[in-house]
Motif scaffolding. Structure first.
Motif, PDB file in Angstrom:
ATOM      1  N   ALA A  36      59.988 -29.442  -4.724  1.00 36.36           N
ATOM      2  CA  ALA A  36      59.799 -29.722  -4.077  1.00 36.36           C
ATOM      3  C   ALA A  36      58.736 -30.382  -3.029  1.00 36.36           C
ATOM      4  CB  ALA A  36      60.337 -28.692  -2.590  1.00 36.36           C
ATOM      5  N   TYR A  37      57.453 -29.506  -3.685  1.00 34.86           N
ATOM      6  CA  TYR A  37      56.086 -30.250  -3.497  1.00 34.86           C
ATOM      7  C   TYR A  37      55.486 -31.535  -4.682  1.00 34.86           C
ATOM      8  CZ  TYR A  37      51.542 -29.765  -2.728  1.00 34.86           C
ATOM      9  OH  TYR A  37      49.828 -30.572  -2.151  1.00 34.86           O
ATOM     10  N   VAL A  38      56.308 -30.881  -5.419  1.00 26.12           N
ATOM     11  CA  VAL A  38      56.131 -32.951  -6.425  1.00 26.12           C
ATOM     12  C   VAL A  38      57.010 -33.765  -5.525  1.00 26.12           C
ATOM     13  CG1 VAL A  38      56.208 -33.700  -8.050  1.00 26.12           C
ATOM     14  CG2 VAL A  38      55.839 -31.297  -8.284  1.00 26.12           C
ATOM     15  N   GLY A  39      57.760 -33.271  -4.993  1.00 25.34           N
ATOM     16  CA  GLY A  39      58.284 -34.805  -4.440  1.00 25.34           C
ATOM     17  C   GLY A  39      58.449 -34.666  -3.014  1.00 25.34           C
ATOM     18  N   ASN A  40      57.398 -34.481  -2.326  1.00 24.59           N
ATOM     19  CA  ASN A  40      56.947 -34.315  -0.927  1.00 24.59           C
ATOM     20  C   ASN A  40      55.491 -35.571  -1.131  1.00 24.59           C
ATOM     21  OD1 ASN A  40      58.095 -33.275   0.391  1.00 24.59           O
ATOM     22  ND2 ASN A  40      56.862 -31.221   0.216  1.00 24.59           N
ATOM     23  N   LEU A  41      54.462 -35.437  -2.428  1.00 32.53           N
ATOM     24  CA  LEU A  41      53.647 -36.164  -3.470  1.00 32.53           C
ATOM     25  C   LEU A  41      54.459 -37.231  -3.312  1.00 32.53           C
ATOM     26  CD1 LEU A  41      51.240 -33.824  -6.116  1.00 32.53           C
ATOM     27  CD2 LEU A  41      51.215 -34.130  -3.337  1.00 32.53           C
ATOM     28  N   ARG A  42      55.264 -37.449  -3.522  1.00 31.13           N
ATOM     29  CA  ARG A  42      55.438 -38.728  -4.388  1.00 31.13           C
ATOM     30  C   ARG A  42      56.284 -39.788  -3.621  1.00 31.13           C
ATOM     31  NH1 ARG A  42      56.216 -42.394  -8.278  1.00 31.13           N
ATOM     32  NH2 ARG A  42      54.705 -43.360  -6.519  1.00 31.13           N
ATOM     33  N   ARG A  43      56.479 -39.239  -2.497  1.00 33.98           N
ATOM     34  CA  ARG A  43      56.771 -39.589  -0.614  1.00 33.98           C
ATOM     35  C   ARG A  43      55.546 -40.103  -0.713  1.00 33.98           C
ATOM     36  NH1 ARG A  43      61.357 -35.680  -1.379  1.00 33.98           N
ATOM     37  NH2 ARG A  43      59.840 -34.376  -0.257  1.00 33.98           N
ATOM     38  N   LYS A  44      54.514 -39.311  -0.448  1.00 36.16           N
ATOM     39  CA  LYS A  44      53.555 -39.616   0.259  1.00 36.16           C
ATOM     40  C   LYS A  44      52.760 -41.062  -0.370  1.00 36.16           C
ATOM     41  CE  LYS A  44      49.278 -37.405   1.013  1.00 36.16           C
ATOM     42  NZ  LYS A  44      48.216 -36.229   1.052  1.00 36.16           N
ATOM     43  N   HIS A  45      52.514 -40.827  -1.593  1.00 35.36           N
ATOM     44  CA  HIS A  45      51.771 -41.947  -2.463  1.00 35.36           C
ATOM     45  C   HIS A  45      52.764 -42.461  -2.636  1.00 35.36           C
ATOM     46  CE1 HIS A  45      48.068 -39.686  -2.443  1.00 35.36           C
ATOM     47  NE2 HIS A  45      48.582 -38.282  -2.683  1.00 35.36           N
ATOM     48  N   PHE A  46      53.120 -44.084  -2.912  1.00 40.34           N
ATOM     49  CA  PHE A  46      53.467 -45.332  -3.334  1.00 40.34           C
ATOM     50  C   PHE A  46      52.911 -45.519  -4.395  1.00 40.34           C
ATOM     51  CE2 PHE A  46      54.649 -49.417  -4.428  1.00 40.34           C
ATOM     52  CZ  PHE A  46      55.789 -49.796  -4.561  1.00 40.34           C
ATOM     53  N   ASP A  47      51.729 -45.846  -4.513  1.00 38.16           N
ATOM     54  CA  ASP A  47      51.020 -45.554  -5.764  1.00 38.16           C
ATOM     55  C   ASP A  47      50.776 -44.634  -7.234  1.00 38.16           C
ATOM     56  OD1 ASP A  47      47.857 -48.015  -6.736  1.00 38.16           O
ATOM     57  OD2 ASP A  47      47.950 -46.204  -7.559  1.00 38.16           O
ATOM     58  N   ASP A  48      51.475 -45.396  -7.712  1.00 36.26           N
ATOM     59  CA  ASP A  48      52.112 -44.482  -9.123  1.00 36.26           C
ATOM     60  C   ASP A  48      50.651 -43.694  -9.880  1.00 36.26           C
ATOM     61  OD1 ASP A  48      54.645 -44.971  -9.320  1.00 36.26           O
ATOM     62  OD2 ASP A  48      54.565 -46.488 -10.618  1.00 36.26           O
ATOM     63  N   GLU A  49      49.314 -44.438  -9.877  1.00 35.26           N
ATOM     64  CA  GLU A  49      48.122 -43.335 -10.643  1.00 35.26           C
ATOM     65  C   GLU A  49      48.451 -42.574  -9.434  1.00 35.26           C
ATOM     66  OE1 GLU A  49      43.971 -44.594 -12.372  1.00 35.26           O
ATOM     67  OE2 GLU A  49      44.023 -46.119 -11.203  1.00 35.26           O
ATOM     68  N   ASN A  50      47.608 -43.102  -7.991  1.00 37.19           N
ATOM     69  CA  ASN A  50      47.591 -42.416  -7.246  1.00 37.19           C
ATOM     70  C   ASN A  50      48.418 -40.866  -6.870  1.00 37.19           C
ATOM     71  OD1 ASN A  50      45.460 -43.281  -6.479  1.00 37.19           O
ATOM     72  ND2 ASN A  50      46.950 -44.278  -4.655  1.00 37.19           N
ATOM     73  N   PHE A  51      49.743 -41.045  -7.561  1.00 38.85           N
ATOM     74  CA  PHE A  51      50.677 -39.954  -7.475  1.00 38.85           C
ATOM     75  C   PHE A  51      49.941 -38.545  -8.366  1.00 38.85           C
ATOM     76  CE2 PHE A  51      54.760 -38.990 -10.295  1.00 38.85           C
ATOM     77  CZ  PHE A  51      54.843 -37.737  -8.635  1.00 38.85           C
ATOM     78  N   LEU A  52      49.490 -39.389  -9.860  1.00 44.48           N
ATOM     79  CA  LEU A  52      50.264 -38.802 -11.153  1.00 44.48           C
ATOM     80  C   LEU A  52      48.357 -38.052 -11.382  1.00 44.48           C
ATOM     81  CD1 LEU A  52      50.752 -41.683 -14.120  1.00 44.48           C
ATOM     82  CD2 LEU A  52      52.060 -39.595 -13.287  1.00 44.48           C
TER      83      LEU A  52
END
Length: 244
Positions: A36-52
């Motif tokens: 759930a937390y990683v899912g929130n990070l994905r929604r917060k970052h459209f930029d793939d590098e920032n998400f990773l």
């Protein structure tokens, strides 16, 4: 108690088993909380590098969670493989003067303006393509690199606008089936960008049938019709990456 006793649940349960049961429940609970937390990070970052990078930082700060939920190790391995696949993607690029270019932060410039066309942006929204935009330090040169995204295989190139936004075999119900009559639906190929539509055939939705239980079931048959196209506009450009 009598109901569960019939399955031998409580007869075989011992006090010594309780800590293991509680640990298992904690492990499963933390695993879903992690996702759930990683899912929130994905929604917060459209930029793939920032998400990773955000996920990597989270793993560095909370690595100890695997002690309480070993299941998270599976997620760590999956993340490691995904990050390894992006090494080439985020590798620095050099301009014509052999100077390092900078990748546009898509969390800051979500639309990729002024580099991406509206069609390319639509490809990103439906996850057909990911576009990385690289710009020289003096902002005189730029390069757009394209990468297949999660839903790449769900779309194909539209015959009208040429973007990879064409969805094949889309079924739209025009009349829902009931317990007293059949329903109808149309099967089409439709572009999510220019709205170009190609009619394939009408589909007959079978009449609903009451089952012995409280639920119901239905199935569909189909009848063919001649195909044709209608509606939509057009846009220049293609779904491939840009150039200097």
């Amino acid at each position: 108690m009598v109901f569960f006793g019939g399955f031998g649940v409580f007869e075989s349960l011992k006090v010594s088993h309780i800590p293991y049961i509680l640990y298992a429940l904690l492990a499963v609970g933390l695993f879903f909380r992690y996702y759930a937390y990683v899912g929130n990070l994905r929604r917060k970052h459209f930029d793939d590098e920032n998400f990773l990078e955000a996920v990597k930082e989270f793993h560095s700060n909370y690595w100890w969670l695997i002690i309480f939920s070993p299941l998270i190790i599976i997620a760590l391995i999956i993340h490691a493989f995904k990050k390894a696949k992006t090494v080439e993607r985020f590798k620095p690029i050099f301009d014509s003067r052999n100077m390092e270019m900078f990748r546009l932060d898509r969390d800051i410039n979500l639309e990729g303006e002024p580099f991406l066309t509206k069609g390319q942006r639509k490809e990103e929204i439906i996850k057909a393509y990911d576009y990385d935009i690289w710009e020289s330090a003096d902002k005189k040169e730029h390069l757009i690199k394209v990468w297949p995204a999660e839903e790449y295989n769900s779309f194909t190139e539209c015959p009208s606008c040429k973007f990879r936004t064409y969805q094949l075999g889309k079924q739209v119900t025009t009349k829902a089936a009931t317990y007293s009559s059949t329903g109808t639906a149309k099967l089409t190929n439709e572009c999510n960008f220019c709205n170009h539509v190609e009619f394939i055939k009408w589909v007959t939705l079978a009449q609903l049938v009451k089952s012995s239980s409280s639920g119901s079931s239905s199935s569909g048959g189909s009848s063919s019709s001649s195909s044709g196209s209608f509606g939509g506009g057009s846009s220049s450009g293609g779904g491939a990456g840009g150039s200097w």
